[in-house]
Design an enzyme around this catalytic site. Sequence first.
Site, PDB file in Angstrom:
ATOM      1  N   GLU A   1     -93.844 -36.042 -62.749  1.00 58.06           N
ATOM      2  CA  GLU A   1     -93.207 -37.193 -62.102  1.00 58.06           C
ATOM      3  C   GLU A   1     -91.822 -37.451 -62.665  1.00 58.06           C
ATOM      4  O   GLU A   1     -90.879 -37.766 -61.931  1.00 58.06           O
ATOM      5  CB  GLU A   1     -94.096 -38.429 -62.283  1.00 58.06           C
ATOM      6  CG  GLU A   1     -93.670 -39.634 -61.455  1.00 58.06           C
ATOM      7  CD  GLU A   1     -92.724 -40.585 -62.193  1.00 58.06           C
ATOM      8  OE1 GLU A   1     -92.252 -41.552 -61.588  1.00 58.06           O
ATOM      9  OE2 GLU A   1     -92.443 -40.339 -63.393  1.00 58.06           O
TER      10      GLU A   1
ATOM     11  N   ASP B   1     -97.364 -36.884 -67.178  1.00 62.71           N
ATOM     12  CA  ASP B   1     -96.233 -36.489 -68.019  1.00 62.71           C
ATOM     13  C   ASP B   1     -95.484 -37.694 -68.562  1.00 62.71           C
ATOM     14  O   ASP B   1     -95.640 -38.822 -68.086  1.00 62.71           O
ATOM     15  CB  ASP B   1     -95.277 -35.585 -67.246  1.00 62.71           C
ATOM     16  CG  ASP B   1     -94.716 -36.258 -65.996  1.00 62.71           C
ATOM     17  OD1 ASP B   1     -95.475 -36.960 -65.297  1.00 62.71           O
ATOM     18  OD2 ASP B   1     -93.520 -36.072 -65.699  1.00 62.71           O
TER      19      ASP B   1
END
Length: 488
Positions: free
Chosen positions: A146, A79
């Site tokens: 994350e 991400d």
Amino acid sequence: MNAHLEALAPSIVWRHFRTLCNTPRPSGQEAALVAILEAWADAQGLAHDRDSFGNLRICKPATAGCEKAPGVILQGHLDMVAQANTGHAHDFSRDPISTYVADGWLHADGTTLGADNGLGVAAILAVLEDAELTHGPLEALFTLEEETSMGGALNLAENWLKGSLLLNLDSEDRGEVYIGCAGGADVVVDAQLPSAALRDDEQLIDIALTGLKGGHSGVDIHQPLGNANRLMVRALRTLEAFDARLVSYQGGTLRNAIPREAFVQVALPSDDVGAAFESLKMLENTLRTELGSGDSGLMLTAKRAAAEESVEPLTLDASAMLVAALHAAPCGVERMSADVPGVVETSNNLGVLSLEAGRLHLCALVRSLHDTAAMAMADRFQALFGLIGARVRVENGYPGWAPNPGSALLAIFKKRHAALFDQEPAVKVIHAGLECGILGSKYPHLDMISFGPLIRGAHSPDERVELESVEEFWKMLRALMEDLAKKG
């Protein structure tokens, strides 16, 4: 889109980064990218699987003759932070990232670039693809979410990974290697505050604080950068002299990005509007002087707003109480490390703040090299905002990564770096939430280091990566993989 990336060196890395730029991947929306990577792994003949949370693992057998080398886990997160400049229309769930090169750096057009951690992921894919690379058994671990919660690492399956060495490729400094990081937690504050009808003698005022640089709430927290939420609270304190009542507030969008902008609406006596505007103008000049060249673009503007029947400001007492609590809340560096010179030990970022129809929401991110200090900071928030009747909870906590200067993996990295670049790397501890701390708590046997190319402005639309550093990063990664293959 972004075809120019494949003309950069090393092309094997940039080709994969192009895929990442062209595939929307904000936190929580990584599914499309996971599907692309699984299809790519199938085409390469590589085995892959996912754990129950959705973290992806792609495995590659050792080069013939290196089967007894220690297993290496290459790790990065899929991400990216989704931030765009005001007025720049970009749908992170649908639009690709548009990139350009200037003065030896790769930038994005009006948005975050996603080099954090896209270049680490691209390098991992390049290792898996490189047929000329000699290596031991490989596992590529791609985690999810994350940037918002560390969710992928926190929910990583246990007894799944087989390797004994882990290379985290999520660092952002050239010529450095990281062996420790801060832990942290989100502190979430919610409250329903009392309000009272707009009076006939009150005027609504819209105030905007814009022009700040923003940045990463960990690695940039010690820099001379303004926090829009912190500075807007000072504007609200200034307006208390005119009995201003807070109507609405919106500042920051991510708890791990230093807020660049904040917008509020207040109600104050019509007769005081002119004097209030003068006070805000004086404060703007004061803040610019304080920030200096570190964040010179600050603008504090105010204008009259049309009255609406549905608008109901906070009561004067509730407004003053909230502003006082926000003014007293910890923000920025709390303490520098006594053991690691030049490293922040404990900090807090007032990341996301909103008020609408009397509903307060605040999400702050506390970090520390000591888990106990992070929890103590969170407890201060609970004590402070408890005084105004708010509900405070601490969530998404994650542990720090304790440094191991005697790491055998670190010794190999330092030797190879010195051979390649004629100098040993700087060994560092980072004030950010690398996933290594969480991974180490689940797999305590792992020997870990973290390194990467030079990235600046992460978590903001100023994010950029130095092209030359990517070449060095790839050269170092390939050489390290071959050194580790010889250990068998």
